[in-house]
Design a protein around this motif. Structure first.
Motif, mmCIF file in Angstrom:
data_model
loop_
_atom_site.group_PDB
_atom_site.id
_atom_site.type_symbol
_atom_site.label_atom_id
_atom_site.label_comp_id
_atom_site.label_asym_id
_atom_site.label_seq_id
_atom_site.Cartn_x
_atom_site.Cartn_y
_atom_site.Cartn_z
ATOM 1 N N LEU A 103 0.926 -1.050 -0.416
ATOM 2 C CA LEU A 103 1.882 -2.006 0.128
ATOM 3 C C LEU A 103 3.282 -1.397 0.131
ATOM 4 O O LEU A 103 3.703 -0.783 -0.862
ATOM 5 C CB LEU A 103 1.903 -3.291 -0.712
ATOM 6 C CG LEU A 103 0.558 -3.940 -1.042
ATOM 7 C CD1 LEU A 103 0.781 -5.191 -1.885
ATOM 8 C CD2 LEU A 103 -0.204 -4.288 0.234
ATOM 9 N N GLU A 104 4.009 -1.607 1.227
ATOM 10 C CA GLU A 104 5.377 -1.091 1.344
ATOM 11 C C GLU A 104 6.234 -1.508 0.150
ATOM 12 O O GLU A 104 6.968 -0.700 -0.413
ATOM 13 C CB GLU A 104 6.018 -1.588 2.654
ATOM 14 C CG GLU A 104 7.479 -1.168 2.806
ATOM 15 C CD GLU A 104 8.131 -1.682 4.083
ATOM 16 O OE1 GLU A 104 7.454 -2.378 4.870
ATOM 17 O OE2 GLU A 104 9.328 -1.408 4.291
ATOM 18 N N LYS A 105 6.131 -2.780 -0.240
ATOM 19 C CA LYS A 105 6.993 -3.287 -1.322
ATOM 20 C C LYS A 105 6.843 -2.490 -2.614
ATOM 21 O O LYS A 105 7.817 -2.310 -3.347
ATOM 22 C CB LYS A 105 6.727 -4.780 -1.575
ATOM 23 C CG LYS A 105 5.345 -5.107 -2.109
ATOM 24 C CD LYS A 105 5.235 -6.586 -2.508
ATOM 25 C CE LYS A 105 3.878 -6.882 -3.128
ATOM 26 N NZ LYS A 105 3.772 -8.247 -3.635
ATOM 27 N N ILE A 160 15.703 0.893 1.184
ATOM 28 C CA ILE A 160 14.566 1.810 1.334
ATOM 29 C C ILE A 160 13.351 1.057 1.882
ATOM 30 O O ILE A 160 12.962 0.005 1.337
ATOM 31 C CB ILE A 160 14.227 2.483 -0.022
ATOM 32 C CG1 ILE A 160 15.488 3.185 -0.573
ATOM 33 C CG2 ILE A 160 13.086 3.488 0.145
ATOM 34 C CD1 ILE A 160 15.304 3.762 -1.968
ATOM 35 N N HIS A 161 12.781 1.593 2.953
ATOM 36 C CA HIS A 161 11.643 0.957 3.619
ATOM 37 C C HIS A 161 10.598 1.984 4.018
ATOM 38 O O HIS A 161 10.823 3.187 3.952
ATOM 39 C CB HIS A 161 12.114 0.213 4.880
ATOM 40 C CG HIS A 161 12.854 -1.049 4.573
ATOM 41 N ND1 HIS A 161 12.288 -2.283 4.718
ATOM 42 C CD2 HIS A 161 14.111 -1.243 4.093
ATOM 43 C CE1 HIS A 161 13.179 -3.207 4.345
ATOM 44 N NE2 HIS A 161 14.291 -2.598 3.971
ATOM 45 N N VAL A 162 9.443 1.446 4.460
ATOM 46 C CA VAL A 162 8.374 2.277 5.014
ATOM 47 C C VAL A 162 8.091 1.759 6.420
ATOM 48 O O VAL A 162 8.054 0.548 6.656
ATOM 49 C CB VAL A 162 7.104 2.213 4.125
ATOM 50 C CG1 VAL A 162 5.935 2.920 4.801
ATOM 51 C CG2 VAL A 162 7.371 2.825 2.756
ATOM 52 N N LEU A 178 10.834 -5.988 13.410
ATOM 53 C CA LEU A 178 9.892 -5.952 12.299
ATOM 54 C C LEU A 178 10.608 -6.160 10.958
ATOM 55 O O LEU A 178 10.204 -6.988 10.141
ATOM 56 C CB LEU A 178 9.171 -4.602 12.308
ATOM 57 C CG LEU A 178 7.979 -4.456 11.377
ATOM 58 C CD1 LEU A 178 6.812 -5.273 11.916
ATOM 59 C CD2 LEU A 178 7.562 -2.986 11.266
ATOM 60 N N GLU A 179 11.703 -5.435 10.761
ATOM 61 C CA GLU A 179 12.400 -5.542 9.477
ATOM 62 C C GLU A 179 13.138 -6.881 9.348
ATOM 63 O O GLU A 179 13.268 -7.417 8.260
ATOM 64 C CB GLU A 179 13.379 -4.378 9.290
ATOM 65 C CG GLU A 179 12.727 -2.994 9.204
ATOM 66 C CD GLU A 179 11.852 -2.800 7.958
ATOM 67 O OE1 GLU A 179 11.678 -3.753 7.173
ATOM 68 O OE2 GLU A 179 11.329 -1.680 7.788
ATOM 69 N N ASN A 180 13.607 -7.412 10.472
ATOM 70 C CA ASN A 180 14.342 -8.678 10.417
ATOM 71 C C ASN A 180 13.427 -9.887 10.319
ATOM 72 O O ASN A 180 13.844 -10.951 9.854
ATOM 73 C CB ASN A 180 15.236 -8.835 11.660
ATOM 74 C CG ASN A 180 16.392 -7.848 11.660
ATOM 75 O OD1 ASN A 180 16.789 -7.356 10.612
ATOM 76 N ND2 ASN A 180 16.926 -7.571 12.835
#
Ligand SMILES: [Zn+2]
Length: 355
Positions: A57-59, A112-114, A145-147
């Motif tokens: 998971l990205e988180k 920081i994201h994926v 996507l991020e928003n």
């Protein structure tokens, strides 16, 4: 135009009129980096993107990289305050992330994201975003996507003044906003991408600009970095390794280090005076001086009391000798040389002489 969008644009226009622009104090070099906010994306009920097998998971990936990065900063710079928007698996609304940075007067904000794309397993690599208007459809997709996580927030419609993450019209705001810290944000993004090229995931997708809500209200240089693609097998393999995640944190750390060095450099280098007038030259305009000290004794120009500072003059006043440096036509001019003189005489100040 749906009423929601209209309300949003109206609020925006009012905001532009009523809200004073952010202070431009971080405009140039000579800024100390005291506080760094690290923002691991998503968290809690918001997993971010998920690997195809559902195991990664990205988180979790970004939280681990964030903590590793923070640890490196704290070890290298004990005087720098590291603040995490979250240090556990917790849901934090996007606007609160910026609020944490603003409230703490942070000097840098790093989210920081994926990344992830559908139907293109070969897309891979790192990219770093700064606030602005997206310039391509694929950039818009990343922003959407991020928003879109704001729909998981209660009251998101009122908290973001009617912003609809899926409606291109909502993004008009980002073409109107002035980004006071764009230059520094771009600089940091550039340094990060340079480090990534020598890091765990070497494919460099460049620096991008887009309307990312998490960066929107940050009042300091702010970037959002996508450290790889969950949808790419090779990137995923890297992100699953603790050692490789540490290497990624190392790349971001090196970029911060370079940024910090560049911006703090000018604090240590004092420019030499530009306006010294030869001793004895009369300058009717030069009635501003930098006073270095006063004494009852008359000193010769070579007296050690001047600590080697050349071109000092004595001005007599009430049986005292005021020793000054330089002759300047204006106070502003004199102030430019003040840091130079204060290297020798920390108490020095600008004074105006009457002739
Ligand atoms: Zn994300």
């Amino acid at each position: 135009m749906p009423s929601n969008t209209r309300r949003f644009l109206l609020t925006l226009l009012l905001g532009l009129i009523l809200i004073p622009t952010a202070p431009l104090f971080a405009q140039s070099t000579g800024v100390r980096i005291n506080t760094i906010v690290i923002d691991p994306g998503h968290g809690g009920k918001d997993a971010g993107c998920v690997s195809r097998d559902g195991k990664t998971l990205e988180k979790n990936v970004v939280l681990d990289v964030a903590l590793k990065l923070g640890k490196r900063i704290e070890e290298a710079y004990p005087d720098v305050k590291v603040i995490y928007t979250r240090s556990t698996d917790k849901f934090i609304p996007l606007d609160q992330r910026a609020a944490i940075a603003n409230k703490n007067n942070a000097d840098l904000f790093i989210s920081i994201h994926v990344n992830s794309v559908k139907n293109n397993a070969s897309a891979r690599g790192t990219e770093t975003w700064v606030m602005g208007m997206h310039k391509s459809a694929s950039n818009f997709e990343v922003c959407k996507l991020e928003n879109s996580v704001i729909v998981l927030e209660e009251d998101y419609s009122s908290n973001y003044q009617g912003f609809d993450p899926n409606n291109p019209e909502s993004y008009i705001i980002f073409s109107l906003l002035q980004n006071a810290h764009l230059e520094q944000s771009l600089d940091l993004a550039d340094k990060m991408q340079t480090q990534f090229r020598a890091g765990a995931i070497k494919k460099d997708r460049g620096i991008k600009q887009g309307g990312l809500l998490v960066l929107w209200k940050c009042t300091m240089p702010a970037v959002l970095t996508e450290i790889g693609f969950m949808s790419n097998a090779e990137d995923l393999k890297v992100m699953r390794s603790a050692a490789q995640r540490d290497k990624m944190a190392g790349s971001i750390f090196e970029a911060i280090k370079k940024y910090k060095q560049a911006y703090e450099r000018d604090l240590d280098v004092v420019t030499s005076p530009t306006t010294i007038k030869p001793q004895g030259e009369q300058n009717e305009q030069g009635k501003y001086r930098i006073q270095i000290f006063a004494s009852t004794k008359q000193l010769s120009p070579n007296d050690p009391a001047f600590k080697g500072l050349k071109d000092c003059e004595a001005i007599t006043a009430n049986s005292m000798f005021k020793y000054t440096f330089g002759r300047y036509a204006s106070e502003t001019e004199a102030r430019k040389d003040l840091p130079y003189v204060r290297q020798y005489f920390p108490e020095a100040f600008v004074t105006q002489i009457s002739k």
